[in-house]
Design a protein around this motif. Structure first.
Motif, PDB file in Angstrom:
ATOM      1  N   ASP A 187      -1.460  -6.697   2.134  1.00  0.00           N
ATOM      2  CA  ASP A 187      -2.032  -6.500   3.263  1.00  0.00           C
ATOM      3  C   ASP A 187      -2.121  -4.937   3.656  1.00  0.00           C
ATOM      4  OD1 ASP A 187      -2.986  -6.511   6.062  1.00  0.00           O
ATOM      5  OD2 ASP A 187      -1.756  -7.981   6.855  1.00  0.00           O
ATOM      6  N   ASP A 238      -3.047  -3.774   6.409  1.00  0.00           N
ATOM      7  CA  ASP A 238      -2.765  -3.301   7.752  1.00  0.00           C
ATOM      8  C   ASP A 238      -1.218  -3.684   8.034  1.00  0.00           C
ATOM      9  OD1 ASP A 238      -5.117  -2.930   8.671  1.00  0.00           O
ATOM     10  OD2 ASP A 238      -5.658  -5.166   8.496  1.00  0.00           O
ATOM     11  N   SER A 239      -0.337  -3.791   7.151  1.00  0.00           N
ATOM     12  CA  SER A 239       1.099  -4.305   7.442  1.00  0.00           C
ATOM     13  C   SER A 239       1.941  -3.265   6.615  1.00  0.00           C
ATOM     14  CB  SER A 239       1.448  -5.533   6.790  1.00  0.00           C
ATOM     15  OG  SER A 239       2.618  -5.685   6.605  1.00  0.00           O
ATOM     16  N   VAL A 240       2.388  -2.323   7.421  1.00  0.00           N
ATOM     17  CA  VAL A 240       2.995  -1.198   6.834  1.00  0.00           C
ATOM     18  C   VAL A 240       4.645  -1.695   6.207  1.00  0.00           C
ATOM     19  CG1 VAL A 240       4.724   0.916   7.531  1.00  0.00           C
ATOM     20  CG2 VAL A 240       2.381   0.576   8.630  1.00  0.00           C
ATOM     21  N   CYS A 278       5.280  -0.925   2.299  1.00  0.00           N
ATOM     22  CA  CYS A 278       6.345  -0.384   1.971  1.00  0.00           C
ATOM     23  C   CYS A 278       7.033  -1.242   0.853  1.00  0.00           C
ATOM     24  CB  CYS A 278       7.260  -0.015   3.023  1.00  0.00           C
ATOM     25  SG  CYS A 278       6.928   1.216   4.173  1.00  0.00           S
ATOM     26  N   ASN A 320      -5.467   5.723  -2.129  1.00  0.00           N
ATOM     27  CA  ASN A 320      -5.878   4.858  -1.084  1.00  0.00           C
ATOM     28  C   ASN A 320      -7.639   4.652  -0.885  1.00  0.00           C
ATOM     29  OD1 ASN A 320      -6.955   3.609   1.381  1.00  0.00           O
ATOM     30  ND2 ASN A 320      -5.936   5.100   2.636  1.00  0.00           N
ATOM     31  N   GLN A 347      -7.741   1.469   7.495  1.00  0.00           N
ATOM     32  CA  GLN A 347      -6.521   1.047   7.308  1.00  0.00           C
ATOM     33  C   GLN A 347      -5.655   2.217   6.820  1.00  0.00           C
ATOM     34  OE1 GLN A 347      -7.993  -1.673   4.235  1.00  0.00           O
ATOM     35  NE2 GLN A 347      -7.204  -3.350   5.301  1.00  0.00           N
ATOM     36  N   HIS A 366      -2.442   3.240   8.461  1.00  0.00           N
ATOM     37  CA  HIS A 366      -1.172   2.123   8.181  1.00  0.00           C
ATOM     38  C   HIS A 366      -0.765   2.783   6.472  1.00  0.00           C
ATOM     39  CE1 HIS A 366      -2.294  -0.671  11.454  1.00  0.00           C
ATOM     40  NE2 HIS A 366      -3.709  -0.547  10.879  1.00  0.00           N
ATOM     41  N   ASP A 425       1.070   5.761   6.866  1.00  0.00           N
ATOM     42  CA  ASP A 425       2.554   5.592   7.627  1.00  0.00           C
ATOM     43  C   ASP A 425       3.405   4.979   6.670  1.00  0.00           C
ATOM     44  OD1 ASP A 425       1.533   6.664  10.077  1.00  0.00           O
ATOM     45  OD2 ASP A 425       1.300   4.605  10.708  1.00  0.00           O
ATOM     46  N   ALA A 426       2.962   4.149   5.613  1.00  0.00           N
ATOM     47  CA  ALA A 426       3.803   3.188   4.822  1.00  0.00           C
ATOM     48  C   ALA A 426       4.205   4.376   3.743  1.00  0.00           C
ATOM     49  CB  ALA A 426       3.064   2.196   4.064  1.00  0.00           C
TER      50      ALA A 426
END
Length: 108
Positions: A57, A59-61, A65, A78, A84, A87, A90-91
């Motif tokens: 997902d 959208d889920s950092v 990770c 990416n 997205q 996210h 950030d990950a």
């Protein structure tokens, strides 16, 4: 040799997966998307055992990770949807991996 994680299995992700799989500089290729079956179809079309696939997902950092830490890519490409991007960035920062964005970024 380089390990690459491709996030996104749409049109751009398909082209990137084909190009990366054809380049011997990449020793390991992981294609991940929210729909693993799309990743599996792309990997099957490329053939062989060149591409591993995973469900993620974007959208889920924490989920991103976890995938990065388990696969240990040298670079993350990416090609997911533009919303997205943050996210995934950030990950990459949290997990300590290099990031490259592609695909459609902005209005046309």
């Amino acid at each position: 040799m380089c390990r690459v994680l491709i996030i996104g299995a749409g049109g751009v992700g398909t082209v990137v997966a084909h190009k990366v799989a054809a380049n011997p500089v990449f020793s390991a290729v992981m294609l991940a998307s929210r729909t693993k079956s799309k990743c599996d179809q792309i990997a099957a079309a490329i053939g062989g055992d060149r591409i591993q696939t995973a469900k993620v997902d974007a959208d889920s950092v924490p989920e991103l990770c976890e995938l990065m830490r388990s696969f240990k890519p040298d670079i993350v490409i990416n090609v997911a949807l533009p919303y997205q991007d943050l996210h995934i960035m950030d990950a990459c920062l949290e997990a300590g991996y290099h990031h490259s964005a592609g695909g459609s970024r902005g209005q046309h």
